[in-house]
Design a protein around this motif. Structure first.
Motif, PDB file in Angstrom:
ATOM      1  N   GLN A 242       0.822  -1.204   0.000  1.00 29.85           N
ATOM      2  CA  GLN A 242       0.000   0.000   0.000  1.00 29.85           C
ATOM      3  C   GLN A 242       0.861   1.260   0.000  1.00 29.85           C
ATOM      4  O   GLN A 242       0.546   2.233  -0.678  1.00 29.85           O
ATOM      5  CB  GLN A 242      -0.939  -0.006   1.208  1.00 29.85           C
TER       6      GLN A 242
ATOM      7  N   SER B 261       0.899   3.929  -3.003  1.00 26.96           N
ATOM      8  CA  SER B 261       0.550   5.340  -2.776  1.00 26.96           C
ATOM      9  C   SER B 261       1.611   6.259  -3.373  1.00 26.96           C
ATOM     10  O   SER B 261       1.286   7.317  -3.918  1.00 26.96           O
ATOM     11  CB  SER B 261       0.368   5.620  -1.286  1.00 26.96           C
TER      12      SER B 261
ATOM     13  N   ASP C 283      -8.599   0.598  -3.685  1.00 24.96           N
ATOM     14  CA  ASP C 283      -9.768   0.618  -2.816  1.00 24.96           C
ATOM     15  C   ASP C 283      -9.757  -0.565  -1.851  1.00 24.96           C
ATOM     16  O   ASP C 283     -10.052  -0.417  -0.665  1.00 24.96           O
ATOM     17  CB  ASP C 283     -11.050   0.610  -3.660  1.00 24.96           C
TER      18      ASP C 283
ATOM     19  N   ASN D 195      -7.124   0.046   0.855  1.00 26.38           N
ATOM     20  CA  ASN D 195      -7.578   1.056   1.812  1.00 26.38           C
ATOM     21  C   ASN D 195      -8.665   0.512   2.732  1.00 26.38           C
ATOM     22  O   ASN D 195      -8.676   0.807   3.927  1.00 26.38           O
ATOM     23  CB  ASN D 195      -8.061   2.307   1.076  1.00 26.38           C
ATOM     24  N   ARG D 196      -9.584  -0.272   2.185  1.00 22.97           N
ATOM     25  CA  ARG D 196     -10.637  -0.866   3.026  1.00 22.97           C
ATOM     26  C   ARG D 196     -10.053  -1.869   4.017  1.00 22.97           C
ATOM     27  O   ARG D 196     -10.550  -2.002   5.128  1.00 22.97           O
ATOM     28  CB  ARG D 196     -11.679  -1.564   2.161  1.00 22.97           C
TER      29      ARG D 196
ATOM     30  N   LEU E  53      -6.905  -1.830   5.294  1.00 26.93           N
ATOM     31  CA  LEU E  53      -5.991  -1.226   6.261  1.00 26.93           C
ATOM     32  C   LEU E  53      -6.589  -0.075   7.062  1.00 26.93           C
ATOM     33  O   LEU E  53      -6.031   0.303   8.095  1.00 26.93           O
ATOM     34  CB  LEU E  53      -4.727  -0.768   5.548  1.00 26.93           C
ATOM     35  N   GLU E  54      -7.687   0.495   6.615  1.00 28.44           N
ATOM     36  CA  GLU E  54      -8.273   1.636   7.320  1.00 28.44           C
ATOM     37  C   GLU E  54      -8.671   1.304   8.758  1.00 28.44           C
ATOM     38  O   GLU E  54      -8.452   2.134   9.656  1.00 28.44           O
ATOM     39  CB  GLU E  54      -9.465   2.191   6.548  1.00 28.44           C
ATOM     40  N   PRO E  55      -9.220   0.117   9.056  1.00 28.61           N
ATOM     41  CA  PRO E  55      -9.520  -0.180  10.471  1.00 28.61           C
ATOM     42  C   PRO E  55      -8.271  -0.238  11.359  1.00 28.61           C
ATOM     43  O   PRO E  55      -8.362  -0.018  12.564  1.00 28.61           O
ATOM     44  CB  PRO E  55     -10.193  -1.557  10.414  1.00 28.61           C
TER      45      PRO E  55
ATOM     46  N   TYR F  86      -5.469   1.715  10.652  1.00 26.16           N
ATOM     47  CA  TYR F  86      -4.928   3.076  10.678  1.00 26.16           C
ATOM     48  C   TYR F  86      -5.803   4.061  11.453  1.00 26.16           C
ATOM     49  O   TYR F  86      -5.279   5.004  12.044  1.00 26.16           O
ATOM     50  CB  TYR F  86      -4.778   3.618   9.261  1.00 26.16           C
ATOM     51  N   ALA F  87      -7.109   3.889  11.442  1.00 31.58           N
ATOM     52  CA  ALA F  87      -8.025   4.893  11.999  1.00 31.58           C
ATOM     53  C   ALA F  87      -7.753   5.206  13.474  1.00 31.58           C
ATOM     54  O   ALA F  87      -7.692   6.387  13.841  1.00 31.58           O
ATOM     55  CB  ALA F  87      -9.474   4.459  11.784  1.00 31.58           C
TER      56      ALA F  87
ATOM     57  N   ARG G 157      -4.562   7.273  13.653  1.00 31.76           N
ATOM     58  CA  ARG G 157      -4.726   8.628  13.116  1.00 31.76           C
ATOM     59  C   ARG G 157      -5.451   9.534  14.091  1.00 31.76           C
ATOM     60  O   ARG G 157      -5.224  10.746  14.099  1.00 31.76           O
ATOM     61  CB  ARG G 157      -5.482   8.568  11.787  1.00 31.76           C
TER      62      ARG G 157
ATOM     63  N   ASP H 139       1.259  11.138   6.221  1.00 32.39           N
ATOM     64  CA  ASP H 139       0.525  10.179   7.031  1.00 32.39           C
ATOM     65  C   ASP H 139       1.530   9.266   7.731  1.00 32.39           C
ATOM     66  O   ASP H 139       2.226   8.480   7.090  1.00 32.39           O
ATOM     67  CB  ASP H 139      -0.420   9.371   6.151  1.00 32.39           C
TER      68      ASP H 139
END
Length: 95
Positions: free
Chosen positions: A22, A26, A46, A49-50, A52-54, A56-57, A60, A70
Motif C-alpha cells: 500500500q 501510494s 480501494d 484502503n478498506r 488497512l483503514e480499520p 490506521y483509523a 490517526r 501520514d
C-alpha cells in the motif's frame, strides 16, 4: 501453543507485506506512475484502503495533524516489528 504463535507470526508477516504494498502503491499514485482511472488499479487501491483503514483509523485519531504526511503506516510497521521481537524472544519458552 507454539503453532499458534507461529501462525500469529505468519499473519504479522502478511500484514507487513500488505502495508508495504500500500505504501509503494501510494507513492506510485502520487508520482503519477499509476492512474486511479484504470479499473484494476482503482480496485486494488480501494481494497487495500478498506483492508488497512480499520488498523490506521485509531492511530490517526491519536497522532497530531501533519498535513499531507501520514505517519499511521509507519507506526503500524514499528508496532508489528515490536510484536515480532516479543513473540520471537518468547517463542521457544512455550515449546
Amino acid at each position: 501453543m507454539l503453532s499458534i504463535l507461529q501462525i500469529l507470526l505468519l499473519i504479522l508477516d502478511i500484514v507487513w507485506f500488505v502495508i508495504i504494498v500500500q505504501i509503494i502503491m501510494s507513492w506510485l499514485i502520487s508520482f503519477q506512475v499509476l492512474n486511479l482511472r484504470q479499473p484494476l488499479v482503482a480496485q486494488i487501491w480501494d481494497g487495500l484502503n478498506r483492508l488497512l483503514e480499520p488498523i490506521y483509523a485509531p492511530i490517526r485519531r491519536i497522532l497530531p495533524n501533519t498535513g499531507g504526511l501520514d505517519l499511521a503506516p509507519l507506526i503500524v510497521l514499528v508496532g508489528i516489528y515490536a510484536l515480532r521481537i516479543v513473540i520471537g524472544n518468547n517463542l521457544y519458552s512455550f515449546a
